[in-house]
Write a protein that holds these residues in place. Sequence first.
Motif, PDB file in Angstrom:
ATOM      1  N   ASP A  66       0.802  -1.193   0.043  1.00 42.20           N
ATOM      2  CA  ASP A  66       0.007   0.120  -0.043  1.00 42.20           C
ATOM      3  C   ASP A  66       0.802   1.244  -0.100  1.00 42.20           C
ATOM      4  O   ASP A  66       0.974   1.844  -0.939  1.00 42.20           O
ATOM      5  N   ASN A  67       1.654   1.471   1.014  1.00 42.39           N
ATOM      6  CA  ASN A  67       2.591   2.492   1.278  1.00 42.39           C
ATOM      7  C   ASN A  67       3.950   1.839   1.271  1.00 42.39           C
ATOM      8  O   ASN A  67       4.043   0.578   1.963  1.00 42.39           O
ATOM      9  N   GLU A  68       5.226   2.454   1.010  1.00 37.73           N
ATOM     10  CA  GLU A  68       6.310   2.008   1.249  1.00 37.73           C
ATOM     11  C   GLU A  68       6.850   1.690   2.931  1.00 37.73           C
ATOM     12  O   GLU A  68       6.383   2.527   3.673  1.00 37.73           O
ATOM     13  N   VAL A  69       7.404   0.709   3.128  1.00 35.15           N
ATOM     14  CA  VAL A  69       7.954   0.100   4.538  1.00 35.15           C
ATOM     15  C   VAL A  69       9.367  -0.180   4.151  1.00 35.15           C
ATOM     16  O   VAL A  69       9.622  -0.898   3.422  1.00 35.15           O
ATOM     17  N   PHE A  70      10.227   0.390   5.036  1.00 40.93           N
ATOM     18  CA  PHE A  70      11.757  -0.034   5.108  1.00 40.93           C
ATOM     19  C   PHE A  70      11.996  -0.918   6.387  1.00 40.93           C
ATOM     20  O   PHE A  70      11.505  -0.614   7.588  1.00 40.93           O
ATOM     21  N   TYR A  71      12.484  -2.076   6.030  1.00 36.54           N
ATOM     22  CA  TYR A  71      12.785  -3.109   7.383  1.00 36.54           C
ATOM     23  C   TYR A  71      14.329  -2.954   7.540  1.00 36.54           C
ATOM     24  O   TYR A  71      14.907  -3.584   6.398  1.00 36.54           O
ATOM     25  N   TYR A  72      14.744  -2.898   8.863  1.00 38.79           N
ATOM     26  CA  TYR A  72      16.066  -3.033   9.167  1.00 38.79           C
ATOM     27  C   TYR A  72      16.028  -4.215  10.050  1.00 38.79           C
ATOM     28  O   TYR A  72      15.669  -4.290  11.100  1.00 38.79           O
ATOM     29  N   ILE A  73      16.743  -5.506   9.444  1.00 33.21           N
ATOM     30  CA  ILE A  73      16.494  -6.827  10.294  1.00 33.21           C
ATOM     31  C   ILE A  73      18.002  -7.318  10.700  1.00 33.21           C
ATOM     32  O   ILE A  73      19.142  -6.975  10.048  1.00 33.21           O
ATOM     33  N   SER A  74      17.980  -7.642  12.207  1.00 36.12           N
ATOM     34  CA  SER A  74      19.242  -7.955  12.772  1.00 36.12           C
ATOM     35  C   SER A  74      18.748  -9.423  13.280  1.00 36.12           C
ATOM     36  O   SER A  74      17.605  -9.509  13.787  1.00 36.12           O
ATOM     37  N   GLN A  75      19.912 -10.324  13.137  1.00 40.49           N
ATOM     38  CA  GLN A  75      19.717 -11.532  13.901  1.00 40.49           C
ATOM     39  C   GLN A  75      20.934 -12.018  14.608  1.00 40.49           C
ATOM     40  O   GLN A  75      21.957 -11.801  14.425  1.00 40.49           O
ATOM     41  N   VAL A  76      20.719 -12.803  15.777  1.00 36.36           N
ATOM     42  CA  VAL A  76      21.284 -13.611  16.387  1.00 36.36           C
ATOM     43  C   VAL A  76      21.371 -15.091  16.533  1.00 36.36           C
ATOM     44  O   VAL A  76      20.267 -15.388  16.776  1.00 36.36           O
ATOM     45  N   ARG A  77      22.432 -15.818  15.842  1.00 36.53           N
ATOM     46  CA  ARG A  77      22.295 -17.149  15.939  1.00 36.53           C
ATOM     47  C   ARG A  77      23.251 -17.810  16.601  1.00 36.53           C
ATOM     48  O   ARG A  77      24.327 -16.984  16.552  1.00 36.53           O
ATOM     49  N   ARG A  78      22.924 -18.853  17.145  1.00 38.68           N
ATOM     50  CA  ARG A  78      24.155 -19.807  17.931  1.00 38.68           C
ATOM     51  C   ARG A  78      23.828 -21.235  17.540  1.00 38.68           C
ATOM     52  O   ARG A  78      22.853 -21.651  17.181  1.00 38.68           O
ATOM     53  N   ARG A  79      25.191 -21.656  17.644  1.00 40.29           N
ATOM     54  CA  ARG A  79      25.129 -23.032  17.301  1.00 40.29           C
ATOM     55  C   ARG A  79      26.215 -23.724  18.364  1.00 40.29           C
ATOM     56  O   ARG A  79      27.248 -23.116  18.609  1.00 40.29           O
ATOM     57  N   SER A  80      25.794 -25.109  19.025  1.00 43.59           N
ATOM     58  CA  SER A  80      26.822 -25.341  20.145  1.00 43.59           C
ATOM     59  C   SER A  80      28.098 -26.046  19.473  1.00 43.59           C
ATOM     60  O   SER A  80      29.220 -26.418  20.426  1.00 43.59           O
ATOM     61  N   ALA A  81      28.010 -26.411  18.315  1.00 44.06           N
ATOM     62  CA  ALA A  81      29.297 -27.024  17.757  1.00 44.06           C
ATOM     63  C   ALA A  81      29.291 -26.628  16.296  1.00 44.06           C
ATOM     64  O   ALA A  81      28.389 -26.313  15.629  1.00 44.06           O
ATOM     65  N   ALA A  82      30.532 -26.593  15.746  1.00 42.49           N
ATOM     66  CA  ALA A  82      30.914 -26.003  14.307  1.00 42.49           C
ATOM     67  C   ALA A  82      30.176 -26.834  13.385  1.00 42.49           C
ATOM     68  O   ALA A  82      29.701 -26.285  12.187  1.00 42.49           O
ATOM     69  N   PHE A  83      29.681 -28.056  13.538  1.00 43.18           N
ATOM     70  CA  PHE A  83      29.155 -28.656  12.397  1.00 43.18           C
ATOM     71  C   PHE A  83      27.449 -28.824  12.689  1.00 43.18           C
ATOM     72  O   PHE A  83      27.039 -29.325  11.708  1.00 43.18           O
ATOM     73  N   MET A  84      27.127 -28.072  13.520  1.00 41.11           N
ATOM     74  CA  MET A  84      25.477 -27.950  13.792  1.00 41.11           C
ATOM     75  C   MET A  84      25.199 -27.035  13.173  1.00 41.11           C
ATOM     76  O   MET A  84      25.792 -25.821  12.869  1.00 41.11           O
ATOM     77  N   LYS A  85      23.690 -26.893  12.833  1.00 38.20           N
ATOM     78  CA  LYS A  85      23.013 -25.989  12.169  1.00 38.20           C
ATOM     79  C   LYS A  85      22.548 -24.822  13.196  1.00 38.20           C
ATOM     80  O   LYS A  85      22.092 -25.086  14.298  1.00 38.20           O
ATOM     81  N   PRO A  86      22.942 -23.636  12.937  1.00 41.09           N
ATOM     82  CA  PRO A  86      22.651 -22.550  14.020  1.00 41.09           C
ATOM     83  C   PRO A  86      21.194 -22.174  14.091  1.00 41.09           C
ATOM     84  O   PRO A  86      20.345 -22.302  12.973  1.00 41.09           O
ATOM     85  N   ARG A  87      20.749 -21.849  15.085  1.00 37.59           N
ATOM     86  CA  ARG A  87      19.453 -21.752  15.603  1.00 37.59           C
ATOM     87  C   ARG A  87      19.022 -20.273  15.846  1.00 37.59           C
ATOM     88  O   ARG A  87      20.208 -19.643  16.357  1.00 37.59           O
ATOM     89  N   VAL A  88      18.233 -19.330  15.616  1.00 36.18           N
ATOM     90  CA  VAL A  88      17.983 -18.115  15.737  1.00 36.18           C
ATOM     91  C   VAL A  88      17.696 -17.985  17.236  1.00 36.18           C
ATOM     92  O   VAL A  88      16.564 -18.587  17.815  1.00 36.18           O
ATOM     93  N   VAL A  89      18.570 -17.151  18.116  1.00 30.38           N
ATOM     94  CA  VAL A  89      18.084 -16.717  19.418  1.00 30.38           C
ATOM     95  C   VAL A  89      17.537 -15.426  19.762  1.00 30.38           C
ATOM     96  O   VAL A  89      16.872 -15.045  20.679  1.00 30.38           O
ATOM     97  N   ASP A  90      17.511 -14.555  18.917  1.00 28.43           N
ATOM     98  CA  ASP A  90      17.289 -13.381  19.007  1.00 28.43           C
ATOM     99  C   ASP A  90      17.100 -12.520  17.627  1.00 28.43           C
ATOM    100  O   ASP A  90      17.845 -12.784  16.615  1.00 28.43           O
ATOM    101  N   GLN A  91      16.062 -11.745  17.540  1.00 27.83           N
ATOM    102  CA  GLN A  91      16.024 -10.867  16.301  1.00 27.83           C
ATOM    103  C   GLN A  91      15.260  -9.766  16.506  1.00 27.83           C
ATOM    104  O   GLN A  91      14.271  -9.715  17.179  1.00 27.83           O
ATOM    105  N   THR A  92      15.570  -8.887  15.626  1.00 24.75           N
ATOM    106  CA  THR A  92      14.792  -7.478  15.738  1.00 24.75           C
ATOM    107  C   THR A  92      14.782  -6.962  14.285  1.00 24.75           C
ATOM    108  O   THR A  92      15.696  -6.815  13.612  1.00 24.75           O
ATOM    109  N   VAL A  93      13.386  -6.542  14.171  1.00 20.64           N
ATOM    110  CA  VAL A  93      13.197  -6.040  12.983  1.00 20.64           C
ATOM    111  C   VAL A  93      12.733  -4.530  13.170  1.00 20.64           C
ATOM    112  O   VAL A  93      11.571  -4.359  14.010  1.00 20.64           O
ATOM    113  N   VAL A  94      13.264  -3.547  12.579  1.00 19.11           N
ATOM    114  CA  VAL A  94      12.988  -1.896  12.765  1.00 19.11           C
ATOM    115  C   VAL A  94      12.323  -1.913  11.692  1.00 19.11           C
ATOM    116  O   VAL A  94      12.601  -1.811  10.444  1.00 19.11           O
TER     117      VAL A  94
END
Length: 161
Positions: A66-94
């Motif tokens: 409808d009208n324009e929206v700007f999204y500024y997205i940041s994520q923090v992901r953690r993985r317990s070992a180098a071979f594991m898939k990271p999981r999102v633990v924090d996310q902020t969308v402005v």
Amino acid sequence: MKLMNKTAIALVIATLGLSGCTTGVGDTIYSGYVVDKQSLDLIPVGSSREQVMLSMGTPSTTATFDNEVFYYISQVRRRSAAFMKPRVVDQTVVAVYFNKDGVVDRRASYTLQDGKVFDTISRTTPTGGKDLTFLQQLLSGGSGPGAAAAAARNMFQQAQP
């Protein structure tokens, strides 16, 4: 005495080996826009699109439904070992919402508790419907419900003289 020296050396080697396994375990991965309170304060309601771009930079993504929206997205992901898939633990969308005249109508900040995890890496949007594997598509002859029957009819019609 020799047995005690060998035991001490084996113990030191085992300790070093185990300590090597525990150092550096787990990674924290930061990605996206780092929210800065001072930059947000520079874009009050009524600011122009250019002012937003100057103080906040290029948005992670935009929406123009409808009208324009700007999204500024940041994520923090953690993985317990180098071979594991990271999981999102924090996310902020402005989100910076513009009215039809191109000035800031309102600002909002969303966290992980406000909605779904937004995948900034693959840049894909999940859609409804059924996902078929390559083999399923090959065997069905298409993606519609009657695609297999239509393919069989076509095959029999071509075989008749």
